[in-house]
Design an enzyme around this catalytic site. Structure first.
Site, PDB file in Angstrom:
ATOM      1  N   ARG A  58       0.951  -1.590   0.207  1.00 33.39           N
ATOM      2  CA  ARG A  58      -0.037  -0.060  -0.230  1.00 33.39           C
ATOM      3  C   ARG A  58       0.497   1.352  -0.330  1.00 33.39           C
ATOM      4  NH1 ARG A  58      -2.094   1.100   4.906  1.00 33.39           N
ATOM      5  NH2 ARG A  58      -2.328  -0.801   5.183  1.00 33.39           N
ATOM      6  N   TYR A 111     -14.716  19.714 -14.280  1.00 38.43           N
ATOM      7  CA  TYR A 111     -15.008  17.718 -13.791  1.00 38.43           C
ATOM      8  C   TYR A 111     -15.570  17.380 -12.893  1.00 38.43           C
ATOM      9  CZ  TYR A 111     -14.857  12.909 -13.472  1.00 38.43           C
ATOM     10  OH  TYR A 111     -14.782  11.606 -13.616  1.00 38.43           O
ATOM     11  N   ASP A 183      -5.757  21.114 -11.735  1.00 37.93           N
ATOM     12  CA  ASP A 183      -6.171  20.033 -12.918  1.00 37.93           C
ATOM     13  C   ASP A 183      -5.757  19.841 -13.683  1.00 37.93           C
ATOM     14  OD1 ASP A 183      -7.361  17.780 -13.606  1.00 37.93           O
ATOM     15  OD2 ASP A 183      -8.891  17.637 -12.671  1.00 37.93           O
ATOM     16  N   LYS A 208      -6.038   9.033 -18.649  1.00 36.08           N
ATOM     17  CA  LYS A 208      -6.138   9.839 -19.623  1.00 36.08           C
ATOM     18  C   LYS A 208      -5.304   9.780 -20.779  1.00 36.08           C
ATOM     19  CE  LYS A 208     -10.991  10.385 -17.521  1.00 36.08           C
ATOM     20  NZ  LYS A 208     -10.887  11.809 -16.785  1.00 36.08           N
TER      21      LYS A 208
HETATM   22  C1  PLP Z   1     -11.370  11.963 -15.356  1.00 36.23           C
HETATM   23  C2  PLP Z   1     -10.889  12.914 -14.950  1.00 36.23           C
HETATM   24  C3  PLP Z   1     -10.956  12.964 -13.172  1.00 36.23           C
HETATM   25  C4  PLP Z   1     -11.155  11.583 -12.279  1.00 36.23           C
HETATM   26  O1  PLP Z   1      -9.894  10.606 -12.702  1.00 36.23           O
HETATM   27  P1  PLP Z   1     -10.385   9.259 -12.842  1.00 36.23           P
HETATM   28  O2  PLP Z   1      -9.804   8.421 -13.401  1.00 36.23           O
HETATM   29  O3  PLP Z   1     -11.941   8.629 -13.564  1.00 36.23           O
HETATM   30  O4  PLP Z   1     -11.149   8.957 -11.209  1.00 36.23           O
HETATM   31  C5  PLP Z   1     -10.334  14.140 -12.769  1.00 36.23           C
HETATM   32  N1  PLP Z   1     -10.122  15.666 -13.010  1.00 36.23           N
HETATM   33  C6  PLP Z   1     -10.331  15.821 -14.755  1.00 36.23           C
HETATM   34  C7  PLP Z   1     -10.095  16.677 -15.943  1.00 36.23           C
HETATM   35  C8  PLP Z   1     -10.795  14.159 -15.304  1.00 36.23           C
HETATM   36  O5  PLP Z   1     -11.449  14.584 -16.986  1.00 36.23           O
END
Ligand code: PLP
Length: 392
Positions: A58, A111, A183, A208
């Site tokens: 972990r 998001y 982000d 992504k």
């Molecule tokens: C998809 C996304 C998230 C969350 O990510 P997950 O991998 O789906 O948990 C956070 N911020 C943005 C801008 C995203 O596109």
């Protein structure tokens, strides 16, 4: 450690350490939940973080460490931490920055699940949140209160591609002794490096573009050592949202082609955005690379390329759903950042749970389509969208 610092070279080599791994150029996958110590003194030192080393799955392993070193270098940070999903990174970073009684200034366009988490913090844990129009940095300043601890940023934002001036918000945070978190999922460090603009902490949904192949979920945070180690001990240790070794390896493999992929995402998206902007069936296009984008001057200052994400408006819920049914090449799905082009209609899918008034306030109009432009041929994509729009 490579001596070359261009992004393209770093993406291929960052995190590698063949000396450590019997010469293996590919970092091995450490399928281990437990690591043995040589003697009691070492056991005590590693356990108490007085000596670097591994002891329990972990809390990391050498595969995860290689990924963390790689993303850290790509973002130009001091330390990085990998998680099992982007939301684990979002929640881990925010919970490292605030406690009950604190106040967060957050963008109104964000998001959607980040928004749900902020609401949860507010309703169940006594953290106040003020949502502002993030396109004017002065709105961040105006919302600051004595209890404010965090200015949260998402630029370009999902799905409306709103832009926040990173340097301006970082300066406001410094003047007020506040933490900034950005982000950077949509831009990736290929297109934008928030730490260079004075932001404290960067986070990613590595699901992504960093992963890039729609085959994993993962998250990352990058920042100074104090913040990241606090996050490691407070959030991955206590909540256990750590990345699996195989997933860490897959993200690292994705990063090896990040520069190549982003070049094509950028150029394809620009061509598709130019095409959509001229199309009679399209009411409006949000893309940072269009001169018509309201913050195009800020974009030019802080982004090297404009990314693969576009949103555009086809007018009505029915037209949005018809377009989804008419495309043949674009995949109808709810993610982004993979090599394949993915299309979704926000009002009937990701934002269907919101009352219409609230949805409109967040900029999600009835006919808003989100397009994650992949690395296929731009001609084929434009052909698919053109034919689908004619029939919509
Ligand atoms: C998809 C996304 C998230 C969350 O990510 P997950 O991998 O789906 O948990 C956070 N911020 C943005 C801008 C995203 O596109």
């Amino acid at each position: 450690m490579t001596k070359h610092n261009s992004f393209e070279t770093l993406a291929v080599h960052a995190g590698e350490d063949p000396d450590q791994f019997a010469g293996s150029v590919s970092v091995p996958i450490f399928n281990a939940s437990v690591f043995a110590f040589t003697d009691a003194d070492e056991a005590a030192a590693i356990h108490n973080f007085e000596k670097p080393g591994w002891f329990y799955g972990r809390l990391g392993n050498p595969t995860q460490d290689a990924l963390e070193r790689a993303v850290c270098q790509l973002e130009g940070g001091e330390s990085a931490l990998a998680f099992a999903s982007g939301m684990a990174a979002v929640t881990g970073a925010i919970l490292t920055a605030v406690r009950s009684g604190d106040h967060i200034v957050a963008p109104a366009a964000h998001y959607s699940t980040t928004g749900s988490f902020l609401e949860f913090l507010e309703s169940d844990f006594g953290v106040a949140v003020t949502y502002i129009d993030q396109t004017d940095p002065e709105n961040y300043r105006a919302a600051i209160r004595p209890e404010t601890k965090l200015l949260y940023i998402e630029t370009p934002s999902n799905p409306t591609l709103k832009i926040t001036d990173l340097e301006a918000v970082a300066a406001i945070a410094r003047e007020n002794g506040l933490t900034t978190i950005c982000d950077n999922t949509f831009a990736t460090p290929f297109n934008q490096m928030p730490l260079k603009h004075g932001i404290d902490v960067v986070l990613h949904s590595a699901t992504k573009y960093l992963g890039g192949h729609s085959d994993l979920t993962a998250g990352m945070i990058v920042g100074d050592k104090d913040f990241v180690e606090k996050a490691r001990l407070k959030t991955t240790k206590l909540f256990g949202g750590n990345i699996a070794p195989q997933t860490a390896w897959l993200v690292l493999r994705g990063i090896r082609t990040l520069a190549l992929r982003m070049e094509r995402h950028n150029s394809n998206a620009q061509r598709v955005a130019d095409f959509l902007a001229e199309h009679p069936r399209v009411k409006g296009v949000n893309y940072p690379g269009l001169a018509s984008h309201p913050n195009h001057d800020v974009v030019r200052r802080q982004m090297r390329g404009f990314g693969g994400m576009i949103s555009f408006d086809v007018g009505t819920i029915d037209a949005g759903k018809a377009l989804l049914n008419n495309v043949k090449l674009c995949t109808l799905a709810t993610s982004l950042g993979g090599v394949e082009t993915i299309i979704q209609h926000s009002a009937s899918m990701t934002h269907a749970g919101l009352p219409r008034e609230e949805r409109l306030k967040a900029g999600i109009t009835d006919g808003l389509i989100r397009l994650s432009v992949g690395i296929e041929s731009a001609e084929d994509l434009i052909g698919d969208l053109d034919r689908a729009l004619q029939n919509t």
